[in-house]
Scaffold this active site. Structure first.
Site, PDB file in Angstrom:
ATOM      1  N   SER A   1       5.322  -6.988   3.379  1.00 30.43           N
ATOM      2  CA  SER A   1       5.860  -7.299   4.700  1.00 30.43           C
ATOM      3  C   SER A   1       6.623  -8.633   4.681  1.00 30.43           C
ATOM      4  O   SER A   1       6.394  -9.478   3.807  1.00 30.43           O
ATOM      5  CB  SER A   1       4.713  -7.359   5.711  1.00 30.43           C
ATOM      6  OG  SER A   1       3.797  -8.353   5.302  1.00 30.43           O
TER       7      SER A   1
ATOM      8  N   CYS B   1       9.411   1.837   3.557  1.00 32.60           N
ATOM      9  CA  CYS B   1      10.299   0.729   3.922  1.00 32.60           C
ATOM     10  C   CYS B   1      11.720   1.223   4.151  1.00 32.60           C
ATOM     11  O   CYS B   1      12.553   0.506   4.674  1.00 32.60           O
ATOM     12  CB  CYS B   1      10.295  -0.330   2.841  1.00 32.60           C
ATOM     13  SG  CYS B   1      10.927   0.319   1.316  1.00 32.60           S
TER      14      CYS B   1
ATOM     15  N   LYS C   1      -0.970  -7.019  -9.282  1.00 29.04           N
ATOM     16  CA  LYS C   1      -1.957  -7.152  -8.191  1.00 29.04           C
ATOM     17  C   LYS C   1      -1.569  -6.101  -7.160  1.00 29.04           C
ATOM     18  O   LYS C   1      -0.724  -6.343  -6.299  1.00 29.04           O
ATOM     19  CB  LYS C   1      -1.893  -8.573  -7.608  1.00 29.04           C
ATOM     20  CG  LYS C   1      -3.153  -9.086  -6.954  1.00 29.04           C
ATOM     21  CD  LYS C   1      -3.674  -8.221  -5.849  1.00 29.04           C
ATOM     22  CE  LYS C   1      -2.887  -8.342  -4.565  1.00 29.04           C
ATOM     23  NZ  LYS C   1      -3.295  -7.310  -3.541  1.00 29.04           N
TER      24      LYS C   1
ATOM     25  N   PHE D   1       0.813  -1.222   0.000  1.00 23.52           N
ATOM     26  CA  PHE D   1       0.000   0.000   0.000  1.00 23.52           C
ATOM     27  C   PHE D   1       0.840   1.264   0.000  1.00 23.52           C
ATOM     28  O   PHE D   1       0.375   2.329  -0.382  1.00 23.52           O
ATOM     29  CB  PHE D   1      -0.951   0.006   1.210  1.00 23.52           C
ATOM     30  CG  PHE D   1      -0.293   0.436   2.507  1.00 23.52           C
ATOM     31  CD1 PHE D   1      -0.141   1.787   2.797  1.00 23.52           C
ATOM     32  CD2 PHE D   1       0.188  -0.492   3.423  1.00 23.52           C
ATOM     33  CE1 PHE D   1       0.481   2.187   3.975  1.00 23.52           C
ATOM     34  CE2 PHE D   1       0.812  -0.100   4.590  1.00 23.52           C
ATOM     35  CZ  PHE D   1       0.958   1.254   4.871  1.00 23.52           C
TER      36      PHE D   1
ATOM     37  N   GLU E   1       8.769  -4.041  13.188  1.00 19.09           N
ATOM     38  CA  GLU E   1       8.695  -2.928  12.237  1.00 19.09           C
ATOM     39  C   GLU E   1       7.421  -2.159  12.570  1.00 19.09           C
ATOM     40  O   GLU E   1       6.315  -2.691  12.445  1.00 19.09           O
ATOM     41  CB  GLU E   1       8.609  -3.468  10.803  1.00 19.09           C
ATOM     42  CG  GLU E   1       8.458  -2.353   9.795  1.00 19.09           C
ATOM     43  CD  GLU E   1       8.252  -2.839   8.366  1.00 19.09           C
ATOM     44  OE1 GLU E   1       7.530  -3.838   8.157  1.00 19.09           O
ATOM     45  OE2 GLU E   1       8.800  -2.207   7.458  1.00 19.09           O
TER      46      GLU E   1
ATOM     47  N   GLU F   1      -4.899  -3.735  -2.087  1.00 18.78           N
ATOM     48  CA  GLU F   1      -6.351  -3.484  -2.107  1.00 18.78           C
ATOM     49  C   GLU F   1      -6.722  -2.264  -1.272  1.00 18.78           C
ATOM     50  O   GLU F   1      -7.863  -1.825  -1.270  1.00 18.78           O
ATOM     51  CB  GLU F   1      -7.113  -4.730  -1.646  1.00 18.78           C
ATOM     52  CG  GLU F   1      -6.894  -5.153  -0.197  1.00 18.78           C
ATOM     53  CD  GLU F   1      -5.637  -5.996   0.023  1.00 18.78           C
ATOM     54  OE1 GLU F   1      -4.622  -5.805  -0.688  1.00 18.78           O
ATOM     55  OE2 GLU F   1      -5.649  -6.837   0.949  1.00 18.78           O
TER      56      GLU F   1
END
Ligand code: NAD
Length: 496
Positions: A226, A281, A173, A149, A381, A176
Site C-alpha cells: 500500500s 492493484c 518477507k 497479500f 483505494e 503474513e
C-alpha cells in the site's frame, strides 16, 4: 494449530521470537495456521545465510544459473496446480485465477533464463591508442523483497527471478496473511538445484521489515504494497543507503467514450472490477462514463452482475471468491454506506447477496453510480468488489480526473477512435495504459510500474528495469602496454 516457519539457508527454521500471527481460510473464516513473526535477530540470521551464499553464487557461471532457472521453470510449471491451491487456501481467490497468477509469475522466470544475454555489456576497441573500454553489470549482494497479500506467488517471482539470475542472494518477507506459497516456492527452488542460502524466507510484520530496512548488509529492497507503507519503505531504505523500488496502491480508471462498444466495455468493467474480488492493484476501480454514455453503460454492467458466481475459491463454479480477512471485508463494505451517505446511488449492494451470509469473508459484487471526486469511495483505494461509476461530460474532463488523481498505476480507455486513443496515451499520467484492454499488466519482457503515489523510486519492476535494478554498472578501461611506449604523463587521459 499448524505452524509456518522461516526458510533460512535451505531449511525450515522455527521462529523463536515468541510472536505469531493467525492465517485464515477466507472461504470458511476459520484460522488454519499460525505464522512465526520474526525478531530482528531472526532477520539477521536470514541475511547471514544469504551473505554466506553470495560469493559462490555470484561466481557461478551464467550458463549454470540459466540451467537452474530452466529447472525452476519446469518445476513451477509441473506444480502449478498445487501452488494455485495453496494460494486459494489462504488468499481466497478462485483456483483458476490463482493458476493465472502463478503463470504470470513463471513468465518472469522464463525471462530470467535469458540472463546470459541480458547481462551482455558493451565493448569499444581502440578508444585511444592501444586502449579498449568495456562495460559489465555486477550483482549488488544480498537483496530483499517485501510483498503484499494479493499476489503471494506472482509478486515474489517478479522480484527473485531477476535478482538471483543477476547473481544476488535473496531474502523474501512475504505477507503474513498468506505466507505458505513462499515456502512452497522455496522448496521447489531447492529441488531445482538452487544452492542453499541463495533464497530465504523470513515471515513477519513491522519489526522484521524495520530490520530489513536498516540491515547494513542488504543492498537493495523491492517492495509492493500500500502507498503509506511504500512511502515509509522508500524514505527509510534510501536514508539507510539502499537502492529501493517501492510500488504502492492504485485507483485505476477505465474511461469509456461514447463511440466505444458498450457491451465490450461492460464485460471489461465487470471482469476487471470484480476479478480476484477487486483485490488487484490493477483492478478497475472507477469507470468514467463520458458524454452521456453513463445510463446505458450502468444498465449493461448491472445486468451482468447477478450472473457473477461468488463462492469458495475451491469450487470450480465460482468466478469470485471471498476477501482476505474479515476486517478487510468489513472495511470494503463500509464504502457502500459512506458512498450512499455522500450522495452516490447504490445500484447493487453486495451485502444483500446471500453469499454474504456465509461464514467466510464474502461480499457480493457491488456497484455505486453517480460517484464524485469528493466522496471517500472515489478518493480511497477500496481494494474490494465495489465498482464506482463517475460521469464526465467530455474527454478532457475524463483526462483531467485521471491526471488529478494522486495514484497513477493503470488506466484504460475504451473507444473505436485510434486518434483519441493515441492522444490519451500521450497525455494521461499513469505508468500502464490499456487501449480497449482493462488490465494492462505488462508482459515479463517489459517492466511494471505506476507513476505518482503508485511508485516511489526510479525503477519499475521486472523486465529490463528489474535487471538494471539488481545490478550495478562497471566500466573497465584497459591497456596492455607495449613497454616501448611507456612514459610518465601527468596530463588527463586523452582519447585523441
Ligand atoms: P500492505 O502495505 O499492508 O503490506 C505489504 C507488505 O508490507 C507486507 O509484507 C506487510 O507485512 C508489510 N507491512 C505492513 N504494514 C507495515 C508497516 N507498518 N511497516 C512495515 N511493513 C509493513 O499491503 P497489502 O494489504 O498486503 O496489499 C495490498 C496493497 O498492495 C494495495 O494497496 C495494493 O494496491 C498494493 N499492491 C500494489 C501493487 C503494485 O504493483 N503497485 C501490486 C500489488 C499490490
Amino acid at each position: 494449530m499448524e505452524r509456518i516457519n522461516h526458510w533460512i539457508g535451505g531449511t525450515l527454521v522455527p521462529g523463536e521470537s515468541g510472536r505469531r500471527g493467525p492465517v485464515f481460510d477466507p472461504a470458511t473464516g476459520e484460522q488454519t495456521h499460525e505464522v512465526d513473526l520474526a525478531s530482528a535477530e531472526e532477520v539477521d540470521a536470514a541475511v547471514a545465510a544469504a551473505a554466506e551464499a553470495f560469493p559462490a553464487w555470484r561466481a557461478t557461471s551464467l550458463s549454470k544459473r540459466a540451467e537452474i532457472l530452466f529447472a525452476i521453470r519446469e518445476l513451477l510449471e509441473q506444480r502449478k496446480p498445487d501452488l494455485a491451491r495453496i494460494v486459494t487456501s489462504q488468499h481466497g481467490k478462485v483456483v483458476s485465477d490463482a493458476a493465472g497468477e502463478v503463470q504470470r509469475g513463471i513468465e518472469n522466470v522464463e525471462y530470467a533464463t535469458g540472463i546470459p544475454n541480458l547481462l551482455k555489456g558493451g565493448f569499444s576497441e581502440q578508444v585511444s591508442t592501444g586502449v579498449d573500454v568495456y562495460s559489465i553489470r555486477q550483482p549488488l549482494g544480498v537483496v530483499a523483497g517485501i510483498t503484499p497479500f494479493n499476489f503471494p506467488a506472482m509478486v515474489p517471482m517478479w522480484m527473485f527471478a531477476n535478482a538471483i539470475a543477476c547473481g544476488n542472494t535473496f531474502v523474501l518477507k512475504p505477507s503474513e496473511k498468506d505466507p505458505s506459497a513462499s515456502l512452497f516456492i522455496a522448496e521447489l527452488l531447492q529441488e531445482a538445484g538452487l544452492p542453499d542460502g541463495v533464497f530465504n524466507v523470513i515471515h513477519g510484520d513491522k519489526p522484521a521489515v524495520d530490520r530489513i530496512l536498516e540491515h547494513p548488509e542488504i543492498r537493495a529492497v523491492s517492495f509492493v504494497g500500500s502507498t503509506p507503507i511504500a512511502k515509509h519503505i522508500y524514505a527509510t531504505g534510501t536514508a539507510n543507503g539502499k537502492r529501493v523500488q517501492a510500488l504502492g496502491g492504485a485507483k485505476n480508471h477505465m474511461v469509456v467514450l461514447p463511440d466505444a462498444d458498450l457491451d465490450m466495455a461492460a464485460d471489461a468493467a465487470v471482469s476487471a472490477g470484480y476479478g480476484s474480488a477487486g483485490e488487484r492493484c490493477m483492478a478497475v476501480s472507477v469507470v468514467v462514463a463520458v458524454g452521456g454514455v453513463g445510463d446505458a453503460l450502468v444498465e449493461k454492467i448491472q445486468e451482468r452482475l447477478p450472473k457473477v458466481k461468488v463462492g469458495a475459491g475451491t469450487d470450480p463454479e465460482s468466478e469470485m471468491g471471498p476477501l482476505v480477512t474479515r476486517a478487510h471485508r468489513d472495511k470494503v463494505a463500509g464504502y457502500l454506506d459512506s458512498g450512499a451517505a455522500q450522495g452516490a446511488t447504490v445500484v447493487r449492494d453486495g451485502r444483500e447477496d446471500p453469499v454474504s451470509e456465509r461464514d467466510g469473508f464474502y461480499l457480493g459484487v457491488s456497484l455505486l453510480d453517480h460517484v464524485t471526486e469528493d466522496m471517500d469511495c472515489y478518493r480511497d483505494e477500496i481494494f474490494g468488489p465495489v465498482l464506482g461509476v463517475v460521469r464526465a461530460e467530455t474527454y478532457d474532463d475524463a483526462v483531467r480526473l485521471v491526471n488529478e488523481n494522486p495514484y497513477g498505476n493503470g488506466v484504460a480507455i475504451f473507444t473505436r477512435d485510434g486518434g483519441v486513443a493515441r492522444r490519451f496515451q500521450f497525455e494521461v499520467e499513469a505508468g500502464m495504459v490499456g487501449v480497449n484492454v482493462p488490465i494492462p499488466v505488462p508482459v515479463a519482457y517489459y517492466s511494471f510500474g505506476g507513476w505518482k503515489s503508485s511508485l516511489f523510486g526510479d525503477s519499475h519492476m521486472y523486465g529490463p528495469e528489474g535487471v538494471s535494478f539488481y545490478t550495478r554498472g562497471k566500466v573497465v578501461t584497459s591497456r596492455w602496454p607495449d613497454p616501448a611506449t611507456s612514459s610518465v604523463d601527468l596530463g588527463f587521459p586523452r582519447t585523441r
